[in-house]
Design a protein around this motif. Structure first.
Motif, PDB file in Angstrom:
ATOM      1  N   HIS A   1       0.866  -1.181   0.000  1.00  0.00           N
ATOM      2  CA  HIS A   1       0.000   0.000   0.000  1.00  0.00           C
ATOM      3  C   HIS A   1       0.901   1.229   0.000  1.00  0.00           C
ATOM      4  N   ILE A   2       0.799   2.023  -1.052  1.00  0.00           N
ATOM      5  CA  ILE A   2       1.641   3.209  -1.215  1.00  0.00           C
ATOM      6  C   ILE A   2       0.810   4.413  -0.788  1.00  0.00           C
ATOM      7  N   GLY A   3       0.958   4.778   0.478  1.00  0.00           N
ATOM      8  CA  GLY A   3       0.157   5.869   1.021  1.00  0.00           C
ATOM      9  C   GLY A   3      -1.324   5.533   0.933  1.00  0.00           C
ATOM     10  N   ASP A   4      -2.152   6.552   0.691  1.00  0.00           N
ATOM     11  CA  ASP A   4      -3.594   6.343   0.546  1.00  0.00           C
ATOM     12  C   ASP A   4      -4.018   6.322  -0.913  1.00  0.00           C
ATOM     13  N   THR A   5      -3.043   6.333  -1.836  1.00  0.00           N
ATOM     14  CA  THR A   5      -3.390   6.529  -3.241  1.00  0.00           C
ATOM     15  C   THR A   5      -3.240   5.294  -4.115  1.00  0.00           C
ATOM     16  N   ASN A   6      -2.218   4.488  -3.921  1.00  0.00           N
ATOM     17  CA  ASN A   6      -1.930   3.384  -4.838  1.00  0.00           C
ATOM     18  C   ASN A   6      -1.660   2.094  -4.072  1.00  0.00           C
ATOM     19  N   VAL A   7      -1.886   0.985  -4.762  1.00  0.00           N
ATOM     20  CA  VAL A   7      -1.559  -0.346  -4.237  1.00  0.00           C
ATOM     21  C   VAL A   7      -0.911  -1.124  -5.371  1.00  0.00           C
ATOM     22  N   CYS A   8       0.275  -1.688  -5.102  1.00  0.00           N
ATOM     23  CA  CYS A   8       0.921  -2.540  -6.101  1.00  0.00           C
ATOM     24  C   CYS A   8       1.080  -3.938  -5.521  1.00  0.00           C
ATOM     25  N   GLU A   9       1.242  -4.888  -6.432  1.00  0.00           N
ATOM     26  CA  GLU A   9       1.356  -6.278  -6.025  1.00  0.00           C
ATOM     27  C   GLU A   9       2.585  -6.908  -6.662  1.00  0.00           C
ATOM     28  N   ILE A  10       3.370  -7.596  -5.833  1.00  0.00           N
ATOM     29  CA  ILE A  10       4.487  -8.399  -6.325  1.00  0.00           C
ATOM     30  C   ILE A  10       4.021  -9.847  -6.282  1.00  0.00           C
ATOM     31  N   LYS A  11       3.982 -10.474  -7.455  1.00  0.00           N
ATOM     32  CA  LYS A  11       3.523 -11.854  -7.532  1.00  0.00           C
ATOM     33  C   LYS A  11       4.299 -12.563  -8.633  1.00  0.00           C
ATOM     34  N   ASP A  12       4.885 -13.689  -8.307  1.00  0.00           N
ATOM     35  CA  ASP A  12       5.655 -14.501  -9.256  1.00  0.00           C
ATOM     36  C   ASP A  12       6.768 -13.699  -9.922  1.00  0.00           C
ATOM     37  N   GLY A  13       7.417 -12.805  -9.179  1.00  0.00           N
ATOM     38  CA  GLY A  13       8.532 -12.031  -9.701  1.00  0.00           C
ATOM     39  C   GLY A  13       8.141 -10.878 -10.603  1.00  0.00           C
ATOM     40  N   LYS A  14       6.853 -10.518 -10.610  1.00  0.00           N
ATOM     41  CA  LYS A  14       6.378  -9.409 -11.430  1.00  0.00           C
ATOM     42  C   LYS A  14       5.600  -8.430 -10.570  1.00  0.00           C
ATOM     43  N   VAL A  15       5.729  -7.148 -10.903  1.00  0.00           N
ATOM     44  CA  VAL A  15       5.058  -6.096 -10.159  1.00  0.00           C
ATOM     45  C   VAL A  15       4.013  -5.439 -11.051  1.00  0.00           C
ATOM     46  N   THR A  16       2.806  -5.299 -10.527  1.00  0.00           N
ATOM     47  CA  THR A  16       1.744  -4.582 -11.232  1.00  0.00           C
ATOM     48  C   THR A  16       1.051  -3.642 -10.258  1.00  0.00           C
ATOM     49  N   MET A  17       0.499  -2.568 -10.788  1.00  0.00           N
ATOM     50  CA  MET A  17      -0.306  -1.659  -9.989  1.00  0.00           C
ATOM     51  C   MET A  17      -1.726  -2.206 -10.025  1.00  0.00           C
ATOM     52  N   ILE A  18      -2.310  -2.492  -8.852  1.00  0.00           N
ATOM     53  CA  ILE A  18      -3.641  -3.101  -8.833  1.00  0.00           C
ATOM     54  C   ILE A  18      -4.733  -2.125  -8.406  1.00  0.00           C
ATOM     55  N   GLU A  19      -4.350  -1.032  -7.732  1.00  0.00           N
ATOM     56  CA  GLU A  19      -5.327  -0.010  -7.351  1.00  0.00           C
ATOM     57  C   GLU A  19      -4.684   1.357  -7.436  1.00  0.00           C
ATOM     58  N   ALA A  20      -5.509   2.344  -7.822  1.00  0.00           N
ATOM     59  CA  ALA A  20      -5.024   3.723  -7.879  1.00  0.00           C
ATOM     60  C   ALA A  20      -6.217   4.669  -7.791  1.00  0.00           C
TER      61      ALA A  20
END
Length: 124
Positions: free
Chosen positions: A55-74
């Motif tokens: 959780h990046i502050g109150d603005t964004n959420v990223c996910e690390i899964k299987d060696g890959k990073v994606t932004m899942i919420e913004a």
């Protein structure tokens, strides 16, 4: 064509091939971690080996899964950051301009370059 012209063209092709191979091999770095910055200030550094949700502050959420990073919420209006390509061991970046969030692959391997040596970030 004369014999000298043929040797000259062949030499240029060999030189171009060697240079291409050198650039290709030197560009293969492994990015084992990601670095997250918010408004230019470092938020944190995370390993790609561990699956987690950040959780990046109150603005964004990223996910690390299987060696890959994606932004899942913004909370940004356009959600372009959620549509960007995932970051993996080959590097890359995810940028959310409205929220000033940058996620980029970071090379953690020991480098022969010193911290003081100049880095080229663009060629014009």
């Amino acid at each position: 064509m004369k014999k000298k012209e043929i040797f000259f063209i062949a030499g240029l092709l060999v030189l171009a091939g060697v240079m291409w191979l050198g650039f290709r091999l030197s560009g293969q770095r492994s990015h084992n971690t990601i670095r997250i910055t918010v408004d230019g200030k470092e938020f944190g550094t995370y390993s790609l080996d561990k699956d987690q949700v950040i959780h990046i502050g109150d603005t964004n959420v990223c996910e690390i899964k299987d060696g890959k990073v994606t932004m899942i919420e913004a909370t940004c209006p356009d959600h372009y950051c959620m549509k960007q390509k995932a970051i993996d061991e080959h590097g890359g970046s995810i940028i959310c301009l409205p929220n000033k969030v940058v996620i980029e692959g970071e090379d953690t391997a020991d480098s022969s370059e010193s911290e003081d040596s100049p880095k080229i970030d663009a060629v014009t």
